[in-house]
Design an enzyme around this catalytic site. Structure first.
Site, PDB file in Angstrom:
ATOM      1  CE  LYS A   5      27.085 -45.663 -50.821  1.00 37.77           C
ATOM      2  NZ  LYS A   5      26.105 -45.362 -51.862  1.00 37.77           N
ATOM      3  CE1 TYR A  10      25.075 -47.723 -35.503  1.00 37.10           C
ATOM      4  CE2 TYR A  10      23.645 -49.305 -34.419  1.00 37.10           C
ATOM      5  CZ  TYR A  10      23.828 -48.285 -35.335  1.00 37.10           C
ATOM      6  OH  TYR A  10      22.771 -47.829 -36.074  1.00 37.10           O
ATOM      7  CG  ASP A  38      22.749 -45.876 -52.355  1.00 35.66           C
ATOM      8  OD1 ASP A  38      23.077 -47.066 -52.386  1.00 35.66           O
ATOM      9  OD2 ASP A  38      23.308 -45.017 -53.068  1.00 35.66           O
ATOM     10  CG  ASP A  87      13.552 -49.166 -36.893  1.00 33.66           C
ATOM     11  OD1 ASP A  87      13.402 -50.319 -36.443  1.00 33.66           O
ATOM     12  OD2 ASP A  87      13.765 -48.180 -36.164  1.00 33.66           O
ATOM     13  CG  ASP A 103      19.572 -49.387 -35.938  1.00 31.65           C
ATOM     14  OD1 ASP A 103      18.390 -49.684 -35.701  1.00 31.65           O
ATOM     15  OD2 ASP A 103      20.214 -48.570 -35.248  1.00 31.65           O
TER      16      ASP A 103
END
Ligand code: NAD
Length: 369
Positions: free
Chosen positions: A199, A149, A231, A259, A255
């Protein structure tokens, strides 16, 4: 040292827009009750923020509000935004101009989002009853100021007849170390289990993340650590949310997964959050505390919003900024007692339970203290 009789705990109270002011009244009611019970001297300074500040001061984060925050030990935040201000240019909108500016000013690098599904409220989860039966209690620790980000270079360019875009994922070891410490210290106060997300099979960032978290883990031999690829983590959260205690993730993965977990937990009106900045030692931080949900314009002003997310945000503030685990746990226990007694706001109401409004819920929690 935790806040004691000698030193006042200073709180900047920024209620904001929509249901913000309604639920904030109840959080302050509970804070007052717990402060008496545990002899915590504190000082509140209420300031405007968001759309309501735009209306009066012309900006979402007035200088005076920012100054008060700088002079405080913590920020108790409601929520900002709403249809009235949605047509403003993006950099003047309440969320960008207030929330992101505060995160940046105070370098709030650690986002903590508890996802607690109480046994009495499993009906609110969209996941099958057999999976969430008995409820669960997980906390997400997300890195908030690094990664994809914010990494540079970051741009969009037109070349050879088409556009291309570049974002950069970059993490320094020191950034990974400090967020890992937050996760391990959090786990020490809970069930001593950290799941770190990366990852590492594809990303260099993932390899560094894993190596660094492994190294930090040596300082916390009592905490069990496991690594999951992002994943796989997305699947495991739905398959068995009870299998987690503390989840540690970098900005982007955190993020998305936090959620997902909030959704699995059920009601937005129940979920608090903390964004921590500078460590003041002994597990205390400067922090900003706010509900996970927004201003809920659809129910603002009706007196039916659930104040629990805001109340639990105040509890997190006492835990992480005042160093008062005793008072924080007392608020959390009071919330559980009230839910167990059958009181429900509209968002969590089911047949056979007692429907109450925002004020009644706040009064019941402070009464339960
Ligand atoms: P929202 O979280 O405000 O509302 C989503 C749904 O959840 C609504 O149906 C709402 O009624 C319900 N809800 C949320 N909190 C509740 C509570 N405490 N009690 C009962 N029900 C509750 O999300 P949205 O509708 O997408 O956004 C509304 C506004 O809030 C937008 O302007 C958005 O930009 C802003 N927002 C602000 C923040 C923040 O300040 N941190 C976060 C998210 C959204």
């Amino acid at each position: 040292m935790s806040v004691s009789k000698e030193k006042q705990f200073k709180v900047a109270v920024l209620a904001g827009d929509g249901i913000g002011p309604e639920v904030m009244v109840e959080a302050l009611r509970v804070l007052a009750a717990v402060a008496v019970k545990f002899s915590i001297p504190y000082q509140l300074r209420e300031e405007r923020v968001g759309g309501s500040a735009i209306d009066v001061d012309g900006v979402a984060l007035p200088d005076q509000t920012l100054q008060t925050c700088k002079e405080s030990d913590a920020i108790l935040f409601g929520s900002v935004g709403g249809p009235k201000w949605e047509s403003l240019p993006p950099n003047q909108q309440p969320e960008r101009a207030a929330l992101l500016a505060l995160r940046k000013t105070f370098a709030l690098y650690a986002n903590l989002r508890p996802a607690v599904c109480l046994p009495e409220l499993t009906h609110a989860s969209p996941v099958r009853e057999s999976i969430v039966q008995g409820g669960f209690d997980v906390i997400f620790v997300r890195e908030l100021t690094g990664g994809l980000y914010f990494g540079e270079p970051k741009y969009m360019k037109h070349e050879s007849g088409e556009w291309f875009a570049v974002d950069t994922m970059i993490y320094w070891e020191s950034e990974i170390e400090r967020i890992a410490h937050v996760a391990f210290q959090t786990a020490m106060k809970r069930n001593r289990h950290v799941t770190s997300i990366d990852k590492a099979n594809v990303l260099q960032n993932g390899i560094l993340w894993r190596q660094t978290v492994d190294r930090v883990a040596h300082e916390y031999p009592e905490v069990k650590l496991r690594h999951l690829y992002v994943d796989n983590a997305a699947m495991q959260l739905i398959r068995n949310p009870k299998g987690f205690d503390v989840i540690l993730a970098e900005n982007l993965f955190g993020d998305i997964l936090s959620d997902e977990l909030a959704m699995i937990a059920g009601s937005l009106g129940m979920l608090p959050s903390a964004s921590l900045g500078i460590s003041k030692g002994n597990g205390r931080y400067f922090g900003m505390y706010e509900p996970s949900g927004g201003t809920a314009p659809d129910i603002a002003g009706l007196g039916i919003a659930n104040p629990i997310a805001q109340v639990l945000s105040a509890a997190m503030m006492l835990r992480y900024s005042a160093g008062r685990e005793d008072a924080a746990s007392a608020i959390e226990a009071a919330v559980q007692r009230v839910i167990r007694s059958g009181l429900r706001t509209k968002d969590i109401h089911t047949e056979g339970t007692q429907l109450v409004g925002t004020t009644e819920m706040g009064k019941a929690i402070s009464g339960a203290l």
